[in-house]
Design an enzyme around this catalytic site. Structure first.
Site, PDB file in Angstrom:
ATOM      1  N   GLY A 258      -1.216  -9.957  12.378  1.00 54.54           N
ATOM      2  CA  GLY A 258      -1.921  -8.693  12.573  1.00 54.54           C
ATOM      3  C   GLY A 258      -2.863  -8.310  11.455  1.00 54.54           C
ATOM      4  O   GLY A 258      -3.135  -7.133  11.240  1.00 54.54           O
TER       5      GLY A 258
ATOM      6  N   ASN B 145      -2.649 -13.464  15.701  1.00 66.21           N
ATOM      7  CA  ASN B 145      -3.595 -12.376  15.905  1.00 66.21           C
ATOM      8  C   ASN B 145      -4.105 -12.405  17.339  1.00 66.21           C
ATOM      9  O   ASN B 145      -4.105 -13.462  17.984  1.00 66.21           O
ATOM     10  CB  ASN B 145      -4.787 -12.512  14.946  1.00 66.21           C
TER      11      ASN B 145
ATOM     12  N   HIS C   4       0.804  -1.223   0.000  1.00 66.66           N
ATOM     13  CA  HIS C   4       0.000   0.000   0.000  1.00 66.66           C
ATOM     14  C   HIS C   4       0.837   1.272   0.000  1.00 66.66           C
ATOM     15  O   HIS C   4       0.319   2.353   0.269  1.00 66.66           O
ATOM     16  CB  HIS C   4      -0.958  -0.005   1.191  1.00 66.66           C
TER      17      HIS C   4
ATOM     18  N   CYS D  75       7.572  18.457  -7.515  1.00 66.30           N
ATOM     19  CA  CYS D  75       8.561  17.478  -7.962  1.00 66.30           C
ATOM     20  C   CYS D  75       9.890  18.153  -8.277  1.00 66.30           C
ATOM     21  O   CYS D  75       9.928  19.155  -9.012  1.00 66.30           O
ATOM     22  CB  CYS D  75       8.037  16.759  -9.204  1.00 66.30           C
TER      23      CYS D  75
ATOM     24  N   CYS E 269       5.272  12.087  -7.877  1.00 69.57           N
ATOM     25  CA  CYS E 269       4.852  13.109  -8.833  1.00 69.57           C
ATOM     26  C   CYS E 269       3.687  12.591  -9.672  1.00 69.57           C
ATOM     27  O   CYS E 269       3.759  11.483 -10.220  1.00 69.57           O
ATOM     28  CB  CYS E 269       6.013  13.520  -9.731  1.00 69.57           C
TER      29      CYS E 269
END
Length: 247
Positions: free
Chosen positions: A195, A221, A126, A155, A134
């Site tokens: 997790g 977990n 992610h 940029c 940019c």
């Protein structure tokens, strides 16, 4: 401590001792143990920033409508992270790099705590809250090297506007990130899912790929999840308490 040690089966201990290639997939639960807020309370309906829900202010649509507002939100989030430190789970995983011939870490987290603990070549599904990208030429830049406290950063390469280098709601994963993770999963002998409930795709397919290739899959977990019945072994508790017990 003795009770915790008994949670880990002899089979897992032997596999951990013998393994050459290990993959670890981590999610928000690992970061939460360091104090990182998830902002997902109320199923995403609760206003978390100037009355806007998390899935609105962190969306591709908001990026198109109001880039300065998105930067203000992510600047706020980075401010919450600056004082936080890696916890024993981050440190244990980083230490495994020197234990196994191949240790691949795949994370859904954007906070950079794995790197702060010493993990190298982390596959970030992610992105990272500590990078900007940019929107014109795609060049990436460390947030720590550019000014972002006064409007939008520019940029250094082409002068175009930059955006947080994270995956927003409505966006695809970074090119190549999932493919790299899937390839590593297909060749590992031991896979830890830590997790995360591992039910949101495409990340959820990573342990599936590992198991299909013959890996022993372990879930860590605080409580059982929908993924628990899929795992070969389930260790219930905080990752920061359990992972150091493996050595």
């Amino acid at each position: 401590m003795q009770a915790g040690i008994k949670l880990i089966s002899e089979e897992l201990r032997q596999r951990f001792c013998d393994a050459k290639n290990v993959l670890v997939l981590t999610g928000a639960g690992v970061s939460a143990e360091s104090g990182v807020p998830t902002f997902r309370g109320g199923g995403g309906a609760t206003g978390v920033w100037k009355g806007l829900p998390f899935d609105v202010i962190s969306s591709a649509g908001m990026l198109e409508r109001d880039l300065p507002a998105v930067w203000e939100w992510f600047n706020y989030r980075r401010g919450l992270l600056e004082a936080l430190k890696p916890n024993p789970a981050h440190e244990a995983i980083a230490g495994w790099q020197d234990r196994f011939g191949g240790l691949d870490l795949v994370t859904q987290n954007i906070d950079g705590l794995h790197q702060a603990a010493g993990s190298r070549e982390v596959i970030e599904l992610h992105g990272s809250i500590w990078r900007a990208r940019c929107v014109r030429c795609g060049q990436r830049q460390s947030i720590r090297e550019i000014r972002v406290d006064d409007g939008e950063p520019v940029c250094l390469g082409c002068g175009g506007p930059m955006r947080p280098d994270v995956v927003l709601f409505g966006e695809m994963l970074p090119a190549g990130a999932f493919e790299r993770a899937a390839a590593k999963a297909a060749s590992c002998e031991l896979c830890f899912v830590v997790g995360t409930s591992a039910v949101v795709y495409p990340a959820a397919s990573i342990p599936e790929i590992a198991r299909a290739a013959g890996a022993y899959v372990v879930e860590v977990n605080p409580e059982r999840t929908l993924f628990s019945d899929f795992a070969d072994e389930v260790l219930t508790g905080n990752a920061g308490e359990i992972l150091p017990l493996l050595g």
